[in-house]
Design an enzyme around this catalytic site. Structure first.
Site, short mmCIF file in Angstrom:
data_model
loop_
_atom_site.label_atom_id
_atom_site.label_comp_id
_atom_site.label_asym_id
_atom_site.label_seq_id
_atom_site.Cartn_x
_atom_site.Cartn_y
_atom_site.Cartn_z
CG HIS A 5 -6.39 5.74 -1.35
ND1 HIS A 5 -6.27 5.73 -2.72
CD2 HIS A 5 -6.57 4.44 -0.98
CE1 HIS A 5 -6.39 4.49 -3.17
NE2 HIS A 5 -6.57 3.69 -2.13
CD GLU A 52 -4.00 9.27 -3.82
OE1 GLU A 52 -4.70 8.59 -3.04
OE2 GLU A 52 -4.41 9.72 -4.91
CG HIS A 80 -3.26 5.94 -6.60
ND1 HIS A 80 -4.24 5.88 -7.57
CD2 HIS A 80 -3.86 6.49 -5.51
CE1 HIS A 80 -5.38 6.39 -7.10
NE2 HIS A 80 -5.18 6.76 -5.83
CD GLU A 108 -9.20 9.22 -0.13
OE1 GLU A 108 -8.12 9.84 -0.25
OE2 GLU A 108 -9.75 8.63 -1.08
#
Length: 254
Positions: free
Chosen positions: A79, A24, A10, A141
């Site tokens: 992430h 995030e 992102h 993640e």
């Protein structure tokens, strides 16, 4: 030389998941920067590039194109999860085998060992960054931003370092990275620091008359009078004590 491309997920107008006062995009950048810093500071023969170094918007295609054009050896996408769960999981592209699956195993296990995250397993998915990269690629993640227990850990800079350290430990194992050789510190005995060179030379002359080997060095915009440099601190301490007994204000620097 091992070329590792790190992709903080992102960024910019794309905040990624949000929750508990966190975004995030900020967490992924902090983790990625820590991974980069540890690799650069502690390991030999590794070169790092990142898809972004700040809060910028970068398309998925730009990320994979940059890694492919650079001929990276490994693509690591960082992430943070969302959806009400807790813990850590990692992804590779479906159907790929070794070495990608081996890299996943090693990095996944090291992150779990370092963070004590709940282990959600090693998985596969048809994500763009896994599909369009021409080198082995892994997406991790790191906790759930919308779960309080994970979010509270992600707010702790020490825990961010643990996440980064886990990734680095896995990369070390996967690519047989070599630690930099640490050099023993040099302990210097200093008896003065002056803005005027003549004052330093005067002190050096006085020390020489009392049997000390002296040197005047210009460092940090000061003329410093040094009478010894040792790899063994005990030897430096003994010389400093002799200098004090001779009337000098001696101290040890390294």
């Amino acid at each position: 030389m091992v070329k590792i491309f790190i992709d903080p997920g992102h960024g910019g107008s794309d905040s990624g998941a949000v929750g508990n006062g966190l975004q995030e995009k900020n967490i992924t950048l902090m983790i990625a920067q820590q991974i980069r810093n540890i690799l650069q500071n502690e390991y030999e023969g590794v070169e790092i590039r990142m898809s972004r170094n700040g809060d910028s918007t970068v398309s998925l295609a730009a990320r994979t194109n940059a890694a492919n054009n650079w001929n990276a050896d490994f693509f690591l996408s960082i992430h943070v999860n969302a959806g009400g769960g807790t813990g850590f999981e990692s992804y590779i592209f479906p159907g790929v085998g070794a070495p990608t699956s081996t890299y996943q195993n090693e990095i996944h296990e090291e992150v779990i060992a370092e963070t004590r995250f709940n282990n959600r397993g090693k998985k596969s998915a048809n994500f763009h960054v896994l599909r369009e990269t021409i080198m082995p690629a892994l997406l991790t993640e790191n906790g759930f931003i919308d779960t309080a227990i994970d979010a509270n850990q992600l707010k702790d800079s020490n825990f961010i370092t643990k996440i980064a350290r886990g990734h680095v430990n896995g990369l070390e194992s996967a690519f047989s990275l070599q630690k930099k050789q640490t050099q023993s510190p040099i302990y210097r005995v200093q008896i003065g620091a002056f803005k005027v060179k003549e004052n330093a030379e005067k002190t050096a002359s006085q020390a020489s008359e009392k049997g000390f080997d002296t040197a005047v060095l210009f460092r940090d915009n000061l003329f410093k009078v040094q009478i010894g440099a040792f790899s063994n601190r005990n030897n430096a301490e003994r010389l400093a004590q002799r200098a004090r007994e001779a009337g000098f204000n001696a101290f040890i620097t390294s």
